[in-house]
Design an enzyme around this catalytic site. Sequence first.
Site, short mmCIF file in Angstrom:
data_model
loop_
_atom_site.label_atom_id
_atom_site.label_comp_id
_atom_site.label_asym_id
_atom_site.label_seq_id
_atom_site.Cartn_x
_atom_site.Cartn_y
_atom_site.Cartn_z
N LYS A 219 -10.07 -4.95 -2.00
CA LYS A 219 -9.23 -5.29 -3.72
C LYS A 219 -9.96 -6.44 -4.26
O LYS A 219 -10.28 -7.60 -3.72
CB LYS A 219 -7.75 -5.73 -3.78
CG LYS A 219 -7.11 -4.90 -4.82
CD LYS A 219 -7.10 -3.12 -4.52
CE LYS A 219 -6.33 -2.58 -5.25
NZ LYS A 219 -6.30 -1.33 -5.14
N1 GLU Z 1 -7.59 1.56 -7.25
C1 GLU Z 1 -6.82 2.62 -6.13
C2 GLU Z 1 -6.05 2.62 -5.27
O1 GLU Z 1 -5.45 1.77 -4.73
C3 GLU Z 1 -7.77 3.29 -5.83
C4 GLU Z 1 -9.72 3.02 -4.93
C5 GLU Z 1 -10.30 3.47 -4.70
O2 GLU Z 1 -10.70 4.54 -5.50
O3 GLU Z 1 -11.42 2.86 -4.43
O4 GLU Z 1 -5.73 3.15 -4.24
#
Ligand code: GLU
Length: 419
Positions: A107
């Site tokens: 993240k």
């Molecule tokens: N931010 C989204 C999540 O928390 C998507 C992450 C992604 O598609 O890599 O799952």
Amino acid sequence: MTAYSGPVFEMAAKQFEVIAEYLSIPEDARARLLMPKRAVTVSCPIHRDDGTTAVFEGYRVQHHLTLGPTKGGTRFAPSVDLGEVAALAVWMSWKCALVGLPYGGAKGGITVDPSTLSRRELEALSRRYMQEMIPFVGPHTDVMAPDMGTNEQIMAWFMDTYSMYQGQTVTEIVTGKPVSAGGTLGRREATGRGVAHLVRKAADEIKVHLGGATAVVQGFGNVGSIAALELHNMGVKVIAVSDHTGALYRSSGLDIPQLVRHASLRGSLAGYSNELGFDPAEMLTIPCDILVPAALERVIDAKLAADLRCRILAEGANGPTTPEADLVLEQRQGELFLIPDILCNSGGVVVSYFEWVQDLQRLFWEEDEVMRREYQVLDRAFERVLARSKQDKVFNRTAAMAIGVERVRGAKETRGLFP
Ligand code: GLU
């Protein structure tokens, strides 16, 4: 104390301890599973429109590299700090492993309120962030995506910035891009569609008839608005929605298609109606069949968990429920069915994976193919969670996380510890 210490990382650590106990993971094997592999902090300076210079702090945390590249979104929000980003990276790992994707979790984020930036400033900040991250990311190292406060346009700027430095177009460096820049059909809708699809599965399981059922949706961003629309299309009455500007309530059901149009034109629910205004603090305890928290983490604490009046709790957000609240919900299992976050919102990363695969192969799918495959992955994960919770008589969150943790652990054990 670690570099990640703070309320959100502590929550991820507490959740992991519950799973480690349940799976009888030896004490000395726990830190290797929980602690992030790498964390990067960067300063992102930009020229403001008024001629001054401003510096924003950015982060990227890569949790584990055992199963493949790391994968996860980028959050632009005032709350962003290293601990929050690390917790979200850990959750991404369990999520990817639960649904069987060949990824570790990651993240990233910038501590900024994007609504205070002009479009030019937002572009400058997005590009500078990606430029600072170039040594640490790559299509086979770490693949970014959108999260709260970011969108398709920002992913296009990320992709363009990375590509300009490589001297070639590298669409597979990020997912959640516009279709015109190598994105996949169905990615924007994927998370919300997945939430609604899993609500249908849960409703079948506990015999709630969706036609005429009621729903409350907290958060009206990409996840909440699409989930609300999909539920509406299934015949569910969405009686309350909210975002950071306020809440709306109508006992006979809100006009969701009109609200979605309003929010996409105006950027929020503000200005839609004064008569329907409602206290956002009361949102989560409105009696309803389906409750979808699709905004921030840690909005359901132990007290609120006791006051929830829903039958299905569909966690569209990451980490909306605290470990203390989980203890209460566990006691209420017969009356309240939990679809835990790492399952409930996993449709987004599942279709991100499809986007990455399509970009790598330069071979693109029709939208119905994307959706069919998304639902196939979600159905399989749902069945596995349900079977595990029934077999071991454990809470749905415990079952879901245990499947994820076991997969990561299994991969670490078979690969061994280097050197
Ligand atoms: N931010 C989204 C999540 O928390 C998507 C992450 C992604 O598609 O890599 O799952």
